[in-house]
Scaffold this motif. Structure first.
Motif, PDB file in Angstrom:
ATOM      1  N   TYR A  17     -23.857  59.992  49.183  1.00 13.48           N
ATOM      2  CA  TYR A  17     -22.385  59.963  49.089  1.00 13.48           C
ATOM      3  C   TYR A  17     -21.972  61.421  48.982  1.00 13.48           C
ATOM      4  O   TYR A  17     -22.380  62.115  48.045  1.00 13.48           O
ATOM      5  CB  TYR A  17     -22.047  59.129  47.858  1.00 13.48           C
ATOM      6  CG  TYR A  17     -20.784  59.450  47.088  1.00 13.48           C
ATOM      7  CD1 TYR A  17     -19.529  59.509  47.720  1.00 13.48           C
ATOM      8  CD2 TYR A  17     -20.839  59.624  45.703  1.00 13.48           C
ATOM      9  CE1 TYR A  17     -18.388  59.756  46.973  1.00 13.48           C
ATOM     10  CE2 TYR A  17     -19.704  59.868  44.953  1.00 13.48           C
ATOM     11  CZ  TYR A  17     -18.477  59.941  45.590  1.00 13.48           C
ATOM     12  OH  TYR A  17     -17.358  60.189  44.850  1.00 13.48           O
ATOM     13  N   SER A 140     -21.366  57.550  42.324  1.00 11.51           N
ATOM     14  CA  SER A 140     -22.739  57.070  42.451  1.00 11.51           C
ATOM     15  C   SER A 140     -23.115  56.077  41.351  1.00 11.51           C
ATOM     16  O   SER A 140     -24.132  55.390  41.460  1.00 11.51           O
ATOM     17  CB  SER A 140     -23.708  58.252  42.462  1.00 11.51           C
ATOM     18  OG  SER A 140     -23.544  59.017  41.285  1.00 11.51           O
ATOM     19  N   ARG A 143     -23.933  52.370  42.134  1.00 11.63           N
ATOM     20  CA  ARG A 143     -25.251  51.963  42.631  1.00 11.63           C
ATOM     21  C   ARG A 143     -26.237  51.720  41.492  1.00 11.63           C
ATOM     22  O   ARG A 143     -27.334  51.220  41.730  1.00 11.63           O
ATOM     23  CB  ARG A 143     -25.809  53.036  43.592  1.00 11.63           C
ATOM     24  CG  ARG A 143     -24.993  53.227  44.872  1.00 11.63           C
ATOM     25  CD  ARG A 143     -25.746  54.148  45.856  1.00 11.63           C
ATOM     26  NE  ARG A 143     -26.173  55.330  45.152  1.00 11.63           N
ATOM     27  CZ  ARG A 143     -25.800  56.582  45.452  1.00 11.63           C
ATOM     28  NH1 ARG A 143     -25.013  56.820  46.480  1.00 11.63           N
ATOM     29  NH2 ARG A 143     -26.243  57.597  44.728  1.00 11.63           N
ATOM     30  N   SER A 190     -21.010  68.004  41.184  1.00 11.65           N
ATOM     31  CA  SER A 190     -20.923  67.270  42.448  1.00 11.65           C
ATOM     32  C   SER A 190     -19.454  67.085  42.837  1.00 11.65           C
ATOM     33  O   SER A 190     -19.124  67.045  44.019  1.00 11.65           O
ATOM     34  CB  SER A 190     -21.663  65.937  42.382  1.00 11.65           C
ATOM     35  OG  SER A 190     -21.376  65.261  41.208  1.00 11.65           O
TER      36      SER A 190
HETATM   37  O1  PMV Z   1     -21.303  60.375  41.732  1.00 13.06           O
HETATM   38  P1  PMV Z   1     -21.167  61.842  41.896  1.00 13.06           P
HETATM   39  O2  PMV Z   1     -19.735  62.266  41.969  1.00 13.06           O
HETATM   40  O3  PMV Z   1     -21.928  62.591  40.816  1.00 13.06           O
HETATM   41  O4  PMV Z   1     -21.804  62.264  43.293  1.00 13.06           O
HETATM   42  C1  PMV Z   1     -23.164  62.130  43.606  1.00 13.06           C
HETATM   43  C2  PMV Z   1     -23.523  63.035  44.725  1.00 13.06           C
HETATM   44  C3  PMV Z   1     -24.996  63.083  45.102  1.00 13.06           C
HETATM   45  O5  PMV Z   1     -25.821  62.870  43.986  1.00 13.06           O
HETATM   46  C4  PMV Z   1     -25.305  64.471  45.675  1.00 13.06           C
HETATM   47  C5  PMV Z   1     -25.328  62.076  46.208  1.00 13.06           C
HETATM   48  C6  PMV Z   1     -25.455  60.636  45.808  1.00 13.06           C
HETATM   49  O6  PMV Z   1     -25.123  59.796  46.640  1.00 13.06           O
HETATM   50  O7  PMV Z   1     -25.921  60.337  44.686  1.00 13.06           O
END
Ligand code: PMV
Length: 322
Positions: A17, A140, A143, A190
């Motif tokens: 993502y 993320s 998930r 991120s």
């Molecule tokens: O959920 P966030 O905003 O911390 O974004 C996650 C971004 C990545 O770890 C680089 C990719 C992913 O899909 O987990």
């Protein structure tokens, strides 16, 4: 008593993502696919009470500042709206992995918070809705709700953007060796990476590659085909970092050891050790291999100059109440 405790895993994305179509509700541009990590867990207790006068958030026995608590409080507000109450809350969260290990804890934290909060309030919520709720905290995190290997369906709005399990944890004896090459606090979160991703000229190109990559990862999972999985996740991780490095402003997440390990993996593979990398928004690597080769690969990684430590993970369950 309006109190509950939940545990949730971190997850490693095979298809990432990166970039947000709607940053208010963390809607992604693309579907992503991940595996839950059984050794990187967050345990969170949430208590709502009329006797609590202010929302308080404790992580690893330290009280967060008001500024650092903002995202958690936003999530508590969403929970309060679900149950139409206005009680303040105390949130106590512990990570099983060291917080200075440079492993993002936002996925496990927001998944555990969503489940513990909903349970504390006694709100009846389906697993898909829980995944949507976790997504509001950190994309993320959605998930980390379902078990094992999961796919986050990008959806079109809040209620249609959630993750579903593709396979249970015992489907495939995979290992993710998290290789810590820096324990400095990240300079770029991120969130800043998502915000600038679209400014890279390579952003659109990656989106064009994704339908093929997603079907390759699904085929690899179905057939338990490690070379196909490995080649696809490496291509995907490199693309994410090319986008980061060519965004405005550019973001460089890797350090020298990250690069040396990437180069070394190729040599190990030619000697029969099937190990592949993926990397999230930081310098640490996730080395994917099969459990039958994990000991020998882990030993090589631990002895590698610049490696601080490694954490061996197997596919894990999703968020659950304890
Ligand atoms: O959920 P966030 O905003 O911390 O974004 C996650 C971004 C990545 O770890 C680089 C990719 C992913 O899909 O987990």
């Amino acid at each position: 008593m309006l109190k509950a405790t939940a545990i949730a895993p971190a997850n490693i994305a095979f298809i990432k993502y990166w970039g947000q179509k709607d940053k208010d509700i963390n809607l992604p541009f693309n579907n992503s696919i991940s595996m839950n990590l059984d050794k990187c867990l967050t345990t969170t207790t949430v208590e709502f009470s009329k006797d609590i006068t202010k929302d308080v958030v404790m992580v690893n026995n330290k009280t967060l500042s008001d500024n650092d608590s903002l995202r958690v409080i936003k999530q508590l507000d969403t929970l309060r709206k679900l149950d139409k109450i206005n009680f303040k809350a105390q949130v106590v969260s512990i990570n099983s992995f060291p917080s200075d290990a440079g492993i993002a804890s936002s996925a496990s934290s927001f998944a555990a918070l969503a489940l513990a909060g909903a349970k504390a309030l006694g709100v009846k919520i389906k697993i898909n809705e829980l995944s949507c709720l976790a997504r509001l905290g950190s994309g993320s995190a959605c998930r980390s709700i379902p078990d094992g290997f999961g796919e986050w369906h990008k959806g079109k709005n809040h209620t249609s953007s959630y993750a579903r399990s593709l396979y249970r944890p015992d489907w495939w004896d995979l290992t993710d060796i998290v290789v810590i090459v820096s324990n400095e606090k990240k300079k770029y979160s991120s969130l800043s990476g998502h915000a600038s991703a679209e400014s890279s000229p390579y952003f659109i190109n990656r989106l064009k590659q994704l339908p093929r990559r997603i079907s390759q990862v699904k085929k690899a999972l179905k057939e338990k085909n490690l070379p196909l999985l490995g080649e696809t996740i490496e291509e995907e991780a490199i693309d994410l970092h090319v986008i980061a490095m060519t965004s405005k402003p550019p973001i460089f997440y890797w350090n020298g050891t990250t690069m040396e390990i990437i180069k070394q993996l190729k040599n190990w593979r030619s000697s029969g050790l099937l190990a592949y990398f993926t990397i999230d928004a930081g310098p640490n690597l996730h080395i994917i291999c099969e459990q039958k080769q994990e000991k020998i690969i882990n030993k090589k990684l631990k002895d590698f100059p610049g490696v601080i430590k490694t954490i061996i993970n197997h596919p894990g369950k999703g968020a659950r109440i304890i």
